[in-house]
Write a protein that holds these residues in place. Sequence first.
Motif, short mmCIF file in Angstrom:
data_model
loop_
_atom_site.label_atom_id
_atom_site.label_comp_id
_atom_site.label_asym_id
_atom_site.label_seq_id
_atom_site.Cartn_x
_atom_site.Cartn_y
_atom_site.Cartn_z
N LEU A 1 -4.40 -2.20 -4.80
CA LEU A 1 -3.57 -2.09 -3.61
C LEU A 1 -4.40 -2.39 -2.36
O LEU A 1 -5.63 -2.28 -2.37
CB LEU A 1 -2.93 -0.71 -3.53
CG LEU A 1 -1.87 -0.44 -4.61
CD1 LEU A 1 -1.39 1.01 -4.54
CD2 LEU A 1 -0.69 -1.40 -4.47
N PHE B 1 -4.25 2.12 2.30
CA PHE B 1 -3.84 3.51 2.11
C PHE B 1 -3.88 4.19 3.46
O PHE B 1 -4.89 4.12 4.17
CB PHE B 1 -4.74 4.25 1.12
CG PHE B 1 -4.09 5.46 0.49
CD1 PHE B 1 -3.74 5.43 -0.85
CD2 PHE B 1 -3.80 6.60 1.24
CE1 PHE B 1 -3.12 6.54 -1.44
CE2 PHE B 1 -3.19 7.70 0.66
CZ PHE B 1 -2.85 7.68 -0.68
N ALA C 1 -5.76 3.85 -5.97
CA ALA C 1 -5.10 2.73 -5.29
C ALA C 1 -6.07 1.56 -5.12
O ALA C 1 -5.69 0.39 -5.29
CB ALA C 1 -4.56 3.19 -3.94
N GLU D 1 -6.14 9.84 -5.16
CA GLU D 1 -5.08 8.84 -5.07
C GLU D 1 -5.56 7.58 -4.36
O GLU D 1 -5.23 6.46 -4.77
CB GLU D 1 -3.87 9.45 -4.35
CG GLU D 1 -3.17 10.52 -5.19
CD GLU D 1 -2.24 11.42 -4.40
OE1 GLU D 1 -1.80 12.45 -4.96
OE2 GLU D 1 -1.96 11.10 -3.22
N ILE E 1 1.25 5.12 -8.37
CA ILE E 1 0.25 4.22 -7.76
C ILE E 1 -0.20 3.16 -8.75
O ILE E 1 -0.32 1.97 -8.42
CB ILE E 1 -0.96 5.04 -7.26
CG1 ILE E 1 -0.56 5.87 -6.03
CG2 ILE E 1 -2.15 4.15 -6.94
CD1 ILE E 1 -1.61 6.87 -5.59
N GLY F 1 0.80 -1.22 0.00
CA GLY F 1 0.00 0.00 0.00
C GLY F 1 0.83 1.26 0.00
O GLY F 1 2.05 1.25 -0.23
N VAL F 2 0.16 2.36 0.27
CA VAL F 2 0.71 3.71 0.15
C VAL F 2 0.30 4.50 1.39
O VAL F 2 -0.76 4.26 1.96
CB VAL F 2 0.16 4.40 -1.12
CG1 VAL F 2 0.61 5.85 -1.21
CG2 VAL F 2 0.57 3.63 -2.36
N GLY G 1 0.40 -0.87 -8.20
CA GLY G 1 -0.70 -1.83 -8.14
C GLY G 1 -0.71 -2.85 -9.25
O GLY G 1 -0.98 -4.03 -9.02
#
Length: 359
Positions: A50, A53, A45, A41, A333, A15-16, A337
């Motif tokens: 993903l 977040f 994601a 974003e 992103i 993830g981010v 992913g």
Amino acid sequence: MISRSRDLHPGVEIGVYTFADVDPKPGGVGPAQRVREVVEEIALADEVGLDVFGVGEHHRADYAASAPQMILAAAAERTKQIRLTSAVTVLSSDDPVRVFQQFSTLDLLSEGRAEIMAGRGSFIESFPLFGHDLSDYDELFAEKLDLLLALRASERVTWSGRHRSPLSDQPVHPRPLQDPLPLWVAVGGNPQSVVRAGTLGLPLAVAIIGGQPERFAPLVDLYREAARRAGHTNPPVSLNTHGFVGETREVAADRYFPGYADVMARLGRERGWGPPNRAAFDAACELRGSMALGSPEQIAEKMLFQHEIFGHQRSLTQLALGSVAHRDVMRAIELLGTEVAPIVRAEVARRASTSAATA
């Protein structure tokens, strides 16, 4: 109540996280634009598969996320699968009752995808802002974590401490869908913090933003040993790092370094660091460095190298740092992913299968 597995992808989640940086330069991106960009974003994601977040709490002019749960709540309505976490909630200077209520509400909005990542805070602006004494830095976190765990465990709470008024059989609502609401403890390198998290059986998020990641391995070992001694079986570990994904390492570095350098220079002036330079930055992007930056293949190689060291369950990357352009973050992103995550998940699964077959 439901009990929901943390592992969307058994083995490793990818993830981010972001602090919702704004650009202080004239004509730069301001808070109104930046918070909307962060929601976009998060939506992307989720779209590219993903797992997580995170949005971090800060109380400074250079960050727009003083209330991460508000941004995450907006994102909950635009997403379906991705888990939504703070990164971090500065629990030491907040009220655990309000933290619990806010993230319980986020959990209801997201249909069971909320998490809290609690930390003591590497910035101190929130302490005078909310009337706390920095001399109580460690005690505040320990006491408030204790209350948050009590709130998570029971609808009615009886509790007392030194830094907050007591609760006597007090009901706390709303209750989250997840039982219990996931709670991670974020650390920068303090052994006492990792022992506490391990003893409580709470998942651990380790921030690695400098030096060689291997030097954090003893810290994770200490955490797992504390967890084992307390009777907890292998609670999850997350590595939180700086990084960026581009079509090539050169593209990624050229997009990321200017914003990174601005942030590190600004913080360095506050904390007494030397100015950043491109040579040190490039060294940090090598396989054994702290930064996950490069092409999709290079990022996957680094994540898998780190997984050999730590055997962790989650990897989060701070892509949007300083003035990095939103369009470039969106592309990073997408690559994370669609190209990085499949490679990492497949290889981690293969390793697990091979290990099980030879056990």
